[in-house]
Design a protein around this motif. Sequence first.
Motif, PDB file in Angstrom:
ATOM      1  N   ALA A 109       0.837  -1.196   0.000  1.00 19.67           N
ATOM      2  CA  ALA A 109       0.000   0.000   0.000  1.00 19.67           C
ATOM      3  C   ALA A 109       0.874   1.248   0.000  1.00 19.67           C
ATOM      4  O   ALA A 109       1.814   1.354   0.795  1.00 19.67           O
ATOM      5  CB  ALA A 109      -0.921   0.009   1.211  1.00 19.67           C
TER       6      ALA A 109
ATOM      7  N   THR B 136      -7.180  10.110  -9.640  1.00 22.09           N
ATOM      8  CA  THR B 136      -7.478   8.677  -9.601  1.00 22.09           C
ATOM      9  C   THR B 136      -7.386   8.060 -10.992  1.00 22.09           C
ATOM     10  O   THR B 136      -6.988   6.905 -11.135  1.00 22.09           O
ATOM     11  CB  THR B 136      -8.872   8.430  -9.003  1.00 22.09           C
TER      12      THR B 136
ATOM     13  N   ALA C  22      -7.714   3.239  -3.050  1.00 22.87           N
ATOM     14  CA  ALA C  22      -8.398   2.598  -1.926  1.00 22.87           C
ATOM     15  C   ALA C  22      -8.445   3.566  -0.757  1.00 22.87           C
ATOM     16  O   ALA C  22      -7.641   4.502  -0.666  1.00 22.87           O
ATOM     17  CB  ALA C  22      -7.687   1.312  -1.525  1.00 22.87           C
TER      18      ALA C  22
ATOM     19  N   HIS D 132      -5.813   7.427   2.411  1.00 20.77           N
ATOM     20  CA  HIS D 132      -6.036   7.241   0.984  1.00 20.77           C
ATOM     21  C   HIS D 132      -4.821   6.516   0.402  1.00 20.77           C
ATOM     22  O   HIS D 132      -3.688   6.998   0.512  1.00 20.77           O
ATOM     23  CB  HIS D 132      -6.255   8.589   0.296  1.00 20.77           C
TER      24      HIS D 132
ATOM     25  N   VAL E  62      -4.523  -6.655  -6.566  1.00 28.32           N
ATOM     26  CA  VAL E  62      -5.982  -6.692  -6.445  1.00 28.32           C
ATOM     27  C   VAL E  62      -6.533  -7.907  -7.198  1.00 28.32           C
ATOM     28  O   VAL E  62      -7.445  -8.594  -6.718  1.00 28.32           O
ATOM     29  CB  VAL E  62      -6.612  -5.391  -6.983  1.00 28.32           C
TER      30      VAL E  62
ATOM     31  N   VAL F 201     -11.643  -6.311   3.428  1.00 25.85           N
ATOM     32  CA  VAL F 201     -12.123  -5.719   2.179  1.00 25.85           C
ATOM     33  C   VAL F 201     -13.626  -5.528   2.322  1.00 25.85           C
ATOM     34  O   VAL F 201     -14.402  -6.484   2.298  1.00 25.85           O
ATOM     35  CB  VAL F 201     -11.799  -6.616   0.971  1.00 25.85           C
TER      36      VAL F 201
ATOM     37  N   MET G  38     -15.921  -3.243  -3.088  1.00 24.00           N
ATOM     38  CA  MET G  38     -15.184  -2.974  -4.318  1.00 24.00           C
ATOM     39  C   MET G  38     -16.122  -2.317  -5.318  1.00 24.00           C
ATOM     40  O   MET G  38     -17.248  -2.774  -5.498  1.00 24.00           O
ATOM     41  CB  MET G  38     -14.618  -4.256  -4.931  1.00 24.00           C
TER      42      MET G  38
ATOM     43  N   HIS H 167     -12.191   0.945  -7.381  1.00 26.64           N
ATOM     44  CA  HIS H 167     -11.938   1.505  -6.055  1.00 26.64           C
ATOM     45  C   HIS H 167     -12.202   0.444  -4.995  1.00 26.64           C
ATOM     46  O   HIS H 167     -13.039  -0.446  -5.192  1.00 26.64           O
ATOM     47  CB  HIS H 167     -12.841   2.723  -5.811  1.00 26.64           C
ATOM     48  N   MET H 168     -11.473   0.527  -3.879  1.00 28.15           N
ATOM     49  CA  MET H 168     -11.651  -0.413  -2.770  1.00 28.15           C
ATOM     50  C   MET H 168     -11.847   0.333  -1.459  1.00 28.15           C
ATOM     51  O   MET H 168     -11.207   1.356  -1.217  1.00 28.15           O
ATOM     52  CB  MET H 168     -10.418  -1.321  -2.637  1.00 28.15           C
ATOM     53  N   ASP H 169     -12.735  -0.189  -0.622  1.00 29.00           N
ATOM     54  CA  ASP H 169     -12.887   0.293   0.748  1.00 29.00           C
ATOM     55  C   ASP H 169     -12.340  -0.776   1.682  1.00 29.00           C
ATOM     56  O   ASP H 169     -12.719  -1.957   1.585  1.00 29.00           O
ATOM     57  CB  ASP H 169     -14.359   0.557   1.086  1.00 29.00           C
ATOM     58  N   LEU H 170     -11.462  -0.380   2.594  1.00 27.11           N
ATOM     59  CA  LEU H 170     -10.839  -1.294   3.544  1.00 27.11           C
ATOM     60  C   LEU H 170     -11.139  -0.838   4.965  1.00 27.11           C
ATOM     61  O   LEU H 170     -11.056   0.358   5.262  1.00 27.11           O
ATOM     62  CB  LEU H 170      -9.321  -1.343   3.331  1.00 27.11           C
TER      63      LEU H 170
END
Length: 207
Positions: free
Chosen positions: A7, A18, A29, A40, A48, A71, A74, A85-88
């Motif tokens: 990351a 982006t 992400a 960010h 991925v 995760v 997505m 895009h990903m949300d973690l």
Amino acid sequence: MTDVIQATKRDSTGTAATRRLRRDGHVPAVLYGHGEANEHLAIPHAQVKGLLRHHSRMVKLTGDVNETALVSEMQWDALGIEVLHMDLIRVNLKEKIEVTVSVELHGEAIGTREGGILLENVREVEIRCAADSIPESLVLDINDLHLGQNATANQLKLPEGVELITDGETVLAHVEAPRGEGDSGEAQVGSEPEVISKGGAGEDEDA
């Protein structure tokens, strides 16, 4: 399974930034949770793809951040091919979290040999378990499902330490007679169920 991914922190978060990030082979992400500030990040696109191949829900972030994360979501392109895009979510591996997992049908419903059609009403359920014990899927045995019968969430095989949050009476699958060949009203049906098999075709269905 927990994948280790690299990351990199990113300062620019606008649309143009982006887009440049994606052209450079990265997926934007956001890491959040546990009352800490949002981070960010940029994740290599190849890693991925590895997450998707392994069906990983947990990731170990290295590089600019050192965190274990779930995760959460997505975002895909319009064709459902590329992750945009990903949300973690930050997690402690021993804390209990609520997640959605898929349902995998196992066996051949006897009702399909009685002339019925196997319909799948719900393909996912919500569970609570430790972050390091999230099952890839839950198994629903349909071998004893006769014509006019249904299988509910209560019949799922839950691994040790996994708690079902979805209402146990939720109908996951049922077998009904083909239209015009009898009354299938005895089966509890959901909205727009998916046809899985007919007659003797009772192969397992991947969730």
